[in-house]
Design an enzyme around this catalytic site. Structure first.
Site, PDB file in Angstrom:
ATOM      1  N   CYS A 167      42.483  39.525  29.255  1.00  0.00           N
ATOM      2  CA  CYS A 167      41.581  40.208  30.195  1.00  0.00           C
ATOM      3  C   CYS A 167      42.091  40.117  31.641  1.00  0.00           C
ATOM      4  CB  CYS A 167      40.161  39.688  30.023  1.00  0.00           C
ATOM      5  SG  CYS A 167      38.952  40.880  30.641  1.00  0.00           S
ATOM      6  N   HIS A 201      38.992  38.846  24.567  1.00  0.00           N
ATOM      7  CA  HIS A 201      38.987  37.378  24.742  1.00  0.00           C
ATOM      8  C   HIS A 201      38.948  36.637  23.404  1.00  0.00           C
ATOM      9  CE1 HIS A 201      37.865  37.269  29.083  1.00  0.00           C
ATOM     10  NE2 HIS A 201      37.273  38.413  28.813  1.00  0.00           N
ATOM     11  N   GLU A 236      39.770  33.793  22.834  1.00  0.00           N
ATOM     12  CA  GLU A 236      39.480  32.376  23.099  1.00  0.00           C
ATOM     13  C   GLU A 236      37.996  32.031  22.978  1.00  0.00           C
ATOM     14  OE1 GLU A 236      40.500  34.611  25.283  1.00  0.00           O
ATOM     15  OE2 GLU A 236      39.443  34.407  27.199  1.00  0.00           O
TER      16      GLU A 236
HETATM   17  N1  GLN Z   1      37.065  42.496  35.523  1.00  0.00           N
HETATM   18  C1  GLN Z   1      37.878  41.315  35.647  1.00  0.00           C
HETATM   19  C2  GLN Z   1      39.054  41.529  36.601  1.00  0.00           C
HETATM   20  O1  GLN Z   1      39.292  42.599  37.034  1.00  0.00           O
HETATM   21  C3  GLN Z   1      38.396  40.852  34.297  1.00  0.00           C
HETATM   22  C4  GLN Z   1      37.228  40.408  33.442  1.00  0.00           C
HETATM   23  C5  GLN Z   1      37.544  39.323  32.461  1.00  0.00           C
HETATM   24  O2  GLN Z   1      38.554  38.623  32.535  1.00  0.00           O
HETATM   25  N2  GLN Z   1      36.618  39.136  31.540  1.00  0.00           N
HETATM   26  O3  GLN Z   1      39.748  40.598  36.902  1.00  0.00           O
END
Ligand code: GLN
Length: 199
Positions: A78, A176, A178
């Site tokens: 992410c 994610h 994790e």
């Molecule tokens: N929206 C977040 C970003 O731009 C990422 C979100 C996440 O890691 N769950 O960094």
């Protein structure tokens, strides 16, 4: 093998726990000496702008980027995907990434109405059943360079968007693993990218 999880902000504890379940030694990484000592790196989910800024503030940014570009096996989930992307759409003013994967990512791509959602995904390199993928204000991959393998995609408004990619030693997912208790993506990273056998 020692895996470091960048521990400036975000869900680094969950990554450390997932690695421990795989029987892999993992440490939170906050100092230059730790970045120099690790054999592989995980960039967690969280807020990519904050993680990049803190890495700058603590004098870690350039060394992390240098190790990634020198071939350190690295996995980003992410926000971690955004940090591994060469190009960011929807970046905050002055937002930096370590780069390394020849992709353009779009931050917060799935829009407000579906800020967060789950989907069953088939991922190249991971045997059935499908992965339950959790997306939280997730990016998607908007454009991929020639050296990039797309490992999984998700359909959104009738179009397929890559959400897991690999380029050489670098792996990134929009979702994610994790936080789901399913460690198959971590295992894939350790076995297929770090080339370390786990039982
Ligand atoms: N929206 C977040 C970003 O731009 C990422 C979100 C996440 O890691 N769950 O960094």
């Amino acid at each position: 093998m020692l895996v470091g999880v960048l521990a400036l902000q975000g869900d680094f504890r969950e990554h450390i726990a997932a690695l421990a379940e795989c029987g892999v030694e993992a440490i939170p990484v906050k100092h230059l000496s730790e970045i120099n000592a690790i054999d592989a790196l995980i960039l967690p989910g969280g807020e990519s702008t904050t993680i990049a800024k803190l890495a700058r503030t603590f004098g870690l940014f350039d060394r992390i980027a240098e190790r990634i570009h020198a071939g350190l096996p690295t996995y980003g989930s992410c926000a971690g995907m955004i940090l591994l992307a060469d190009r960011i759409e929807g970046a905050a003013v002055g937002q930096e990434s370590f780069g390394g994967i020849d992709i353009t990512v779009r931050r917060n791509a799935f829009g407000r109405q579906v800020d967060s959602f789950e989907a069953d995904l088939n991922m190249e390199g991971i045997t059935a059943p499908a992965i339950r993928a959790v997306f939280i204000r997730a990016p998607w991959v908007e454009q991929v360079g020639v050296g990039v393998e797309v490992l999984a995609s998700v359909e959104f408004n009738g179009e397929l968007h890559p959400v897991a990619v690999r380029q050489g030693n670098l792996l990134a997912t929009s979702f994610h693993p994790e936080i789901t208790g399913d460690n198959r993506v971590h295992r894939y990273f350790i076995e297929s990218i770090c080339k370390v056998a786990i039982s």
